[in-house]
Design a protein around this motif. Sequence first.
Motif, PDB file in Angstrom:
ATOM      1  N   VAL A   1       0.860  -1.185   0.000  1.00  0.00           N
ATOM      2  CA  VAL A   1       0.000   0.000   0.000  1.00  0.00           C
ATOM      3  C   VAL A   1       0.894   1.232   0.000  1.00  0.00           C
TER       4      VAL A   1
ATOM      5  N   SER B   1      -7.116   1.642   9.059  1.00  0.00           N
ATOM      6  CA  SER B   1      -5.876   2.411   8.926  1.00  0.00           C
ATOM      7  C   SER B   1      -5.260   2.669  10.288  1.00  0.00           C
TER       8      SER B   1
ATOM      9  N   PHE C   1      -5.127   3.190  15.619  1.00  0.00           N
ATOM     10  CA  PHE C   1      -5.864   2.515  14.551  1.00  0.00           C
ATOM     11  C   PHE C   1      -7.269   3.092  14.452  1.00  0.00           C
TER      12      PHE C   1
ATOM     13  N   VAL D   1      -2.393   5.599  12.150  1.00  0.00           N
ATOM     14  CA  VAL D   1      -1.626   6.829  12.042  1.00  0.00           C
ATOM     15  C   VAL D   1      -0.597   6.818  13.152  1.00  0.00           C
TER      16      VAL D   1
ATOM     17  N   LYS E   1       0.288   7.898   7.656  1.00  0.00           N
ATOM     18  CA  LYS E   1      -0.978   7.166   7.704  1.00  0.00           C
ATOM     19  C   LYS E   1      -0.897   6.018   6.705  1.00  0.00           C
ATOM     20  N   VAL E   2      -1.254   4.823   7.153  1.00  0.00           N
ATOM     21  CA  VAL E   2      -1.214   3.616   6.318  1.00  0.00           C
ATOM     22  C   VAL E   2      -2.554   2.914   6.465  1.00  0.00           C
ATOM     23  N   GLY E   3      -3.132   2.460   5.358  1.00  0.00           N
ATOM     24  CA  GLY E   3      -4.410   1.801   5.443  1.00  0.00           C
ATOM     25  C   GLY E   3      -4.648   0.806   4.331  1.00  0.00           C
ATOM     26  N   PHE E   4      -5.742   0.033   4.481  1.00  0.00           N
ATOM     27  CA  PHE E   4      -6.161  -0.936   3.473  1.00  0.00           C
ATOM     28  C   PHE E   4      -7.674  -1.115   3.570  1.00  0.00           C
ATOM     29  N   LYS E   5      -8.253  -1.705   2.544  1.00  0.00           N
ATOM     30  CA  LYS E   5      -9.689  -1.866   2.438  1.00  0.00           C
ATOM     31  C   LYS E   5     -10.096  -3.299   2.723  1.00  0.00           C
TER      32      LYS E   5
ATOM     33  N   ASP F   1     -12.587   0.634   5.535  1.00  0.00           N
ATOM     34  CA  ASP F   1     -11.210   1.123   5.582  1.00  0.00           C
ATOM     35  C   ASP F   1     -10.634   0.896   6.980  1.00  0.00           C
TER      36      ASP F   1
ATOM     37  N   PRO G   1       1.771   4.780   1.574  1.00  0.00           N
ATOM     38  CA  PRO G   1       1.507   5.578   2.781  1.00  0.00           C
ATOM     39  C   PRO G   1       1.049   6.990   2.391  1.00  0.00           C
ATOM     40  N   GLU G   2       0.349   7.627   3.300  1.00  0.00           N
ATOM     41  CA  GLU G   2      -0.104   9.007   3.101  1.00  0.00           C
ATOM     42  C   GLU G   2       0.441   9.878   4.220  1.00  0.00           C
TER      43      GLU G   2
END
Length: 193
Positions: free
Chosen positions: A157, A180, A171, A182, A187-191, A178, A159-160
């Motif tokens: 993924v 995620s 979390f 921080v 910020k890192v996330g997945f669906k 979603d 990162p933002e």
Amino acid sequence: MKKLVLSAFFIGGMCLAFNASAQTTTTTTTTTVSTAPKAKKPRPSLPDTVKGTTKNGVDITVAYSQPHLNGRTVGKEIAPYNGKVWRVGANEATTIEFSKAVKIEGHDLPAGKYGLYAIPGENEWVIIFNSVWKIWGLNYTLDEATGSKTDLFRFTVKPEKAPATAELLKFSVEKSGDVSFVWGDVKVGFKVK
């Protein structure tokens, strides 16, 4: 004669008092053992649990410990961008649990509890779902080329930049599916579907 009787009486009384005092001291010197439990040392990173239900009715629970930045930078001194696996938290392995079967980044995953790990990177993070979740720290055998023997799957993924700097890892689970976290300015996330 009166003085002699009074003196003898006084000396006898002193002897009696001394003897009684010695007996009292002897009988009151017993040792008391406390049965109260010892206070536990505070955990360096506090545990947290985040729960959410998706619009598809999947209950998602993430249990983790929240490490502090303490002046460190994500990617440098903490969760370094060095190609090594990180447990996405502190203390015990971070866990993620699903009440129903889900699909994550094209991977089918049955309902259950899993270990959640990552390989942090400046431009991409590798997210790892592992079948072993009840362990302390990062205690699984890792083959850097193929991954752990207990890894179920991995995916990458992007990162933002976090909307605000977070001192503690945090979390979140959204109704959209979603998931995620921080930490610092990352910020890192997945669906989850």
